[in-house]
Design a protein around this motif. Structure first.
Motif, PDB file in Angstrom:
ATOM      1  N   LYS A  84       5.605   4.263  -1.117  1.00 31.78           N
ATOM      2  CA  LYS A  84       4.490   3.402  -1.526  1.00 31.78           C
ATOM      3  C   LYS A  84       4.745   1.935  -1.160  1.00 31.78           C
ATOM      4  N   GLN A  85       6.006   1.526  -1.266  1.00 32.61           N
ATOM      5  CA  GLN A  85       6.328   0.146  -0.866  1.00 32.61           C
ATOM      6  C   GLN A  85       6.062  -0.063   0.630  1.00 32.61           C
ATOM      7  N   MET A  86       6.243   1.011   1.404  1.00 31.67           N
ATOM      8  CA  MET A  86       5.963   0.910   2.844  1.00 31.67           C
ATOM      9  C   MET A  86       4.454   0.847   3.109  1.00 31.67           C
ATOM     10  N   GLY A  87       3.658   1.308   2.123  1.00 31.41           N
ATOM     11  CA  GLY A  87       2.198   1.302   2.292  1.00 31.41           C
ATOM     12  C   GLY A  87       1.603   2.687   2.456  1.00 31.41           C
ATOM     13  N   VAL A  88       2.475   3.717   2.452  1.00 34.77           N
ATOM     14  CA  VAL A  88       1.989   5.100   2.582  1.00 34.77           C
ATOM     15  C   VAL A  88       1.383   5.522   1.237  1.00 34.77           C
ATOM     16  N   ARG A  89       0.226   6.185   1.277  1.00 33.68           N
ATOM     17  CA  ARG A  89      -0.413   6.622   0.026  1.00 33.68           C
ATOM     18  C   ARG A  89      -0.009   8.066  -0.303  1.00 33.68           C
ATOM     19  N   ILE A  90       0.019   8.384  -1.600  1.00 30.16           N
ATOM     20  CA  ILE A  90       0.474   9.713  -2.011  1.00 30.16           C
ATOM     21  C   ILE A  90      -0.583  10.396  -2.877  1.00 30.16           C
TER      22      ILE A  90
END
Ligand code: C2E
Ligand code: MG
Ligand code: MG
Length: 257
Positions: free
Chosen positions: A151-157
């Protein structure tokens, strides 16, 4: 018994070859956003064009891949292909990939995804990962840490097949998923009773209470679609809007108008 074992060994070795020799391919299914009235994202779904057995669906080979550890290589192939397709052929759209719960235990998932994003050049905010609720069951601390890094990288889960697994409400609070995909069984049974409708309404509310975007899977009829729209569902996916197809056959203008 021994026949079964031999068959399994054979399939395992064939799957290894399949990953190496590009017998796998991806189809994409549109995810339609009800607020923007547009397809904002697509889900990548894997298929195996087997030289003798023909076209194989994920339920025929993903469990074997999970049991043998081949899932890591298979999934690297899927994520890489989905990211490069998104970059080259799906301008402006996000892409979601399915990740097996075992990948959180058996590998450094965040590191693998970071590497693939770097190699392909896709912006991390255009990648989403779909995991089932059961991901929260074993080693929750490690899973939580991996999700935080992603999430810190910007990937959504997103939680996939919501309502069929074992997630507890405390896990929903702890894991901070970005979205919830309500399992298709809930949508299929919408027409059966008032009670089923009420359950879907309440799950949409529950998702929103946890600040998640809610996607309904398995939308097959106009009635289901209008029910979901009326009840403020954020996103819909299903045969009514579009079946999973090869990337060249994705006709988003038809849906987006
Ligand atoms: P999923 O992630 O829940 O994907 C949705 C499944 O529902 C897909 O089946 C899709 O074709 C099907 N579907 C979508 N809309 C409708 C509808 O309106 N009606 C009906 N009856 N079905 C609909 P598919 O492609 O057979 O995939 C099955 C499962 O296999 C996926 O469920 C996912 O859990 C897994 N899977 C697929 N690709 C991958 C992958 O690359 N990696 C991993 N680990 N699992 C994958
Ligand atoms: Mg999925
Ligand atoms: Mg699902």
């Amino acid at each position: 018994m021994s026949e079964k074992l031999t068959e399994r060994k054979k399939m395992e070795s064939e799957l290894k070859t399949a990953i190496r020799e590009d017998q796998l391919y991806l189809v994409y299914q549109p995810r339609f956003n009800l607020r923007s009235s547009k397809v904002n994202a697509v889900e990548a779904l894997v298929r195996w064009q087997h030289p003798d057995r023909g076209n194989m669906m994920p339920d025929q080979f993903i469990p074997l891949a999970e049991e043998t550890g081949l899932i890591i290589n298979l999934s690297n192939w899927v994520i890489h292909k989905a990211c490069s397709d998104a970059l080259e052929k799906l301008p402006g759209l996000s892409v979601s990939v399915n990740i097996s719960p075992v990948e959180f235990q058996a590998s450094d998932l965040a590191e693998r995804i970071k590497q693939i994003l770097q190699d392909t050049g896709l912006e991390p905010t255009r990648l989403e990962i779909e995991v089932t609720e059961n991901v929260t069951l074993s080693d929750p601390e490690k899973t939580c840490q991996t999700m935080k890094t992603l999430k810190q990288m910007g990937v959504r889960i997103l939680i996939d097949d919501f309502g069929t697994g074992y997630a507890s409400l405390s896990y929903l609070r702890k894991f901070h998923f970005d979205g919830l995909k309500l399992d298709k069984s809930f949508i299929f049974s919408l027409g059966d009773s008032q009670q089923n409708q009420s359950v879907v309404e309440k799950i949409i509310d529950l998702g929103k209470a946890y600040s998640m975007e809610v996607t309904a899977e398995g939308v097959e009829t106009a009635d289901q679609l209008s029910f979901l729209k009326e009840n403020n569902c954020d996103e819909v996916q299903g045969y009514f809007l579009g079946k999973p197809v090869a990337i060249k056959d994705l006709n988003l203008t038809l849906i987006n108008g």
